[in-house]
Design a protein around this motif. Structure first.
Motif, PDB file in Angstrom:
ATOM      1  N   SER A 179      -2.299 -18.959  68.875  1.00 21.64           N
ATOM      2  CA  SER A 179      -2.007 -19.868  67.761  1.00 21.64           C
ATOM      3  C   SER A 179      -0.536 -19.866  67.377  1.00 21.64           C
ATOM      4  N   ASP A 180       0.205 -18.842  67.774  1.00 18.60           N
ATOM      5  CA  ASP A 180       1.604 -18.733  67.356  1.00 18.60           C
ATOM      6  C   ASP A 180       2.566 -19.408  68.320  1.00 18.60           C
ATOM      7  N   LEU A 219      -5.885 -24.100  65.285  1.00 17.19           N
ATOM      8  CA  LEU A 219      -4.449 -24.229  65.040  1.00 17.19           C
ATOM      9  C   LEU A 219      -3.709 -24.556  66.336  1.00 17.19           C
ATOM     10  N   PHE A 220      -4.103 -23.881  67.403  1.00 12.85           N
ATOM     11  CA  PHE A 220      -3.502 -24.148  68.715  1.00 12.85           C
ATOM     12  C   PHE A 220      -3.838 -25.571  69.185  1.00 12.85           C
ATOM     13  N   TRP A 282      -6.107 -22.528  56.809  1.00  9.25           N
ATOM     14  CA  TRP A 282      -6.859 -23.762  57.053  1.00  9.25           C
ATOM     15  C   TRP A 282      -6.221 -24.935  56.317  1.00  9.25           C
ATOM     16  N   LEU A 283      -5.826 -24.719  55.072  1.00  7.23           N
ATOM     17  CA  LEU A 283      -5.228 -25.796  54.284  1.00  7.23           C
ATOM     18  C   LEU A 283      -3.889 -26.237  54.867  1.00  7.23           C
ATOM     19  N   ASN A 287      -3.477 -30.081  56.115  1.00  3.75           N
ATOM     20  CA  ASN A 287      -2.391 -30.915  55.599  1.00  3.75           C
ATOM     21  C   ASN A 287      -1.529 -31.456  56.729  1.00  3.75           C
ATOM     22  N   PHE A 288      -1.289 -30.642  57.720  1.00  2.00           N
ATOM     23  CA  PHE A 288      -0.548 -31.096  58.909  1.00  2.00           C
ATOM     24  C   PHE A 288      -1.333 -32.188  59.628  1.00  2.00           C
ATOM     25  N   TYR A 289      -2.624 -31.965  59.796  1.00  2.00           N
ATOM     26  CA  TYR A 289      -3.495 -32.920  60.495  1.00  2.00           C
ATOM     27  C   TYR A 289      -3.566 -34.245  59.738  1.00  2.00           C
TER      28      TYR A 289
END
Length: 462
Positions: A179-180, A219-220, A282-283, A287-289
């Protein structure tokens, strides 16, 4: 790696430095105990303290300890995995590891181990090295190293599907490292898409991933959706991202203490549970999505209701979560108004109006509420520009020939319905009085950058 944090009598950064120094004078078993103590200490370190601690001097000292046989490679890996865990969880940023002598050593060891024949290769050792690099390098690794590391960690997540705690922890670390990876990296879909799809489908059926592992996987994938043009149909329709995100949020909400008071947040980070941290992550992702992808289906209705519930629960107890929920609602309201598909815009508007009516209105809500209605009024009250008659006839003919006229008419009707509902609601709730009130009290009549002082610019006008 979760422990109850114990407050320290001395500065936490100073103690971290002292414990690292003490590793040099300890035997193998004592070092392991010290490493666990360092892990417990890092739980209480926020992003800024981790940023300042993870410097090139630290990694160089550790590399020197390996060289002088004062610390084994195994113990170094154990310490680095703890460091990587807290770094990624806290969104800490440090570019020092990849450029340090220790980072170079790990890169070399990964390439050497991967080149060995399969029967000679130590898979666990290779995976450990890869996880350290992925979590500590901030994604800035060579294409060759990235390919090796991704292959290794995905194999771990694919192969280990049992629900026992030890296996789940291994998979969690692998996906956390994944994810990073920096979102601006271009990654060949052949390296991850099939395997990640299989991992997520297996989780849908068996629920074999931990909450952090699941969030890390998404996230990835969402990063790849936006920056690598990963097929949207797979994430949206096949893996049902929005529905899964809603389910995860609903479960996490049950695990958080919503009764604590805001004044108790003197050191908020130290009091956060793992569930709160994952909820926060998650938030950030949602928000990015919501900024990058238009959400227009029934699943999004359920997600928005969930966020409204979360926003209400977090008010007065978890300020950062409350703020991020408002940001999501802000995106949803404006996107739906722009698209004219207005699925749940009305409910989100209702929530903000109701909250703005409270006698002790939160400053964050005041700012967000002002922003929402300023932009909403610009969208819904916007007058259509007059078209050149010839241009209009060409557009009409093209629309009629391509069957677009009816669709455009339906969109216009939806937008007008939303327009009238919001207008009526703002009248019912005395929204104009709210605007006048917060403009006088909170803004003191002064001009706020980016926002007009003209009252009409905040109203939904017929």
């Amino acid at each position: 790696m979760q422990h109850k944090f114990k407050y320290q009598d001395i500065d936490i950064s100073e103690k971290f430095s002292r414990l690292i120094h003490e590793l040099e004078d300890r035997g193998e078993k004592e070092q392991i105990q010290k490493i666990e103590e360092i892990d417990r200490l890092m739980e209480g370190m926020d992003k800024e303290k981790l940023d300042s601690a993870f410097k090139e001097q630290l990694f160089s000292r550790m590399d020197k300890m390996i060289e002088e046989k004062k610390m084994s490679l195994e113990n170094t890996i154990a310490l680095l995995k703890h460091m990587g865990y807290w770094k990624v969880l806290n969104y800490s940023i440090s570019y020092d590891f990849i450029y340090s002598s220790l980072g170079k050593r790990f890169e070399r060891l990964i390439v050497e181990e991967e080149k060995k024949k399969e029967e000679e290769r130590n898979e666990k050792f290779l995976v450990d090295l890869c996880e350290c690099c992925m979590m500590l390098c901030d994604g800035y690794v060579s294409e060759e190293l990235l390919s090796i590391c991704m292959s290794c960690v995905l194999q771990v997540a694919l192969r280990k599907k049992e629900k026992n705690e030890e296996t789940q922890k291994e998979v969690e670390m692998a996906l956390l490292g994944l994810s990073d990876i920096r979102k601006h990296y271009h990654i060949d879909k052949e390296l991850y898409l099939r395997r990640m799809t299989e991992i997520m489908k297996c989780h849908h059926e068996n629920r074999n991933l931990t909450k952090l592992a699941c969030q890390s996987a998404w996230l990835f994938l969402i990063g790849r959706l936006v920056f690598d043009k990963c097929p949207k149909s797979i994430i949206v329709n096949e893996l049902h991202f929005v529905g899964e995100a809603t389910r995860e949020l609903e479960e996490l909400m049950k695990c958080v203490d919503w009764k604590r008071k805001e004044e108790e947040e003197e050191d908020e980070k130290r009091k956060e549970t793992k569930e709160t941290i994952i909820l926060d992550r998650w938030l950030n992702l949602l928000n990015f999505y919501s900024l990058k992808v238009q959400m227009q289906n029934d699943e999004c209705n359920k997600l928005t209701r969930c966020i409204i519930g979360l926003c209400g629960a977090a008010k007065g107890s978890h300020r950062r979560i409350f703020r991020k929920c408002l940001t999501f609602l802000f995106h949803i309201i404006l996107h739906e108004a722009e698209s004219s598909d207005c699925f749940l815009c009305e409910e989100a508007v209702d929530f903000i109006l109701e909250e703005m009516h409270q006698p002790t209105i939160n400053d964050e809500l005041l700012t967000r509420g002002r922003s929402v209605f300023y932009h909403l009024s610009r969208i819904l009250s916007r007058k259509k520009e007059k078209k050149n008659s010839l241009t209009w006839y060409v557009w009409f003919a093209w629309s009629w020939l391509n069957g677009k006229e009816k669709k455009e008419s339906e969109k216009a009707k939806k937008k007008m319905m939303l327009f009238r509902k919001v207008h009526e609601k703002t009248e019912e709730e005395g929204y104009e009085d709210i605007i006048v009130s917060f403009r006088k009290v909170a803004l003191g009549g002064a001009r706020v950058w980016g926002f007009s002082n003209d009252l009409s610019n905040y109203l939904i006008l017929l």
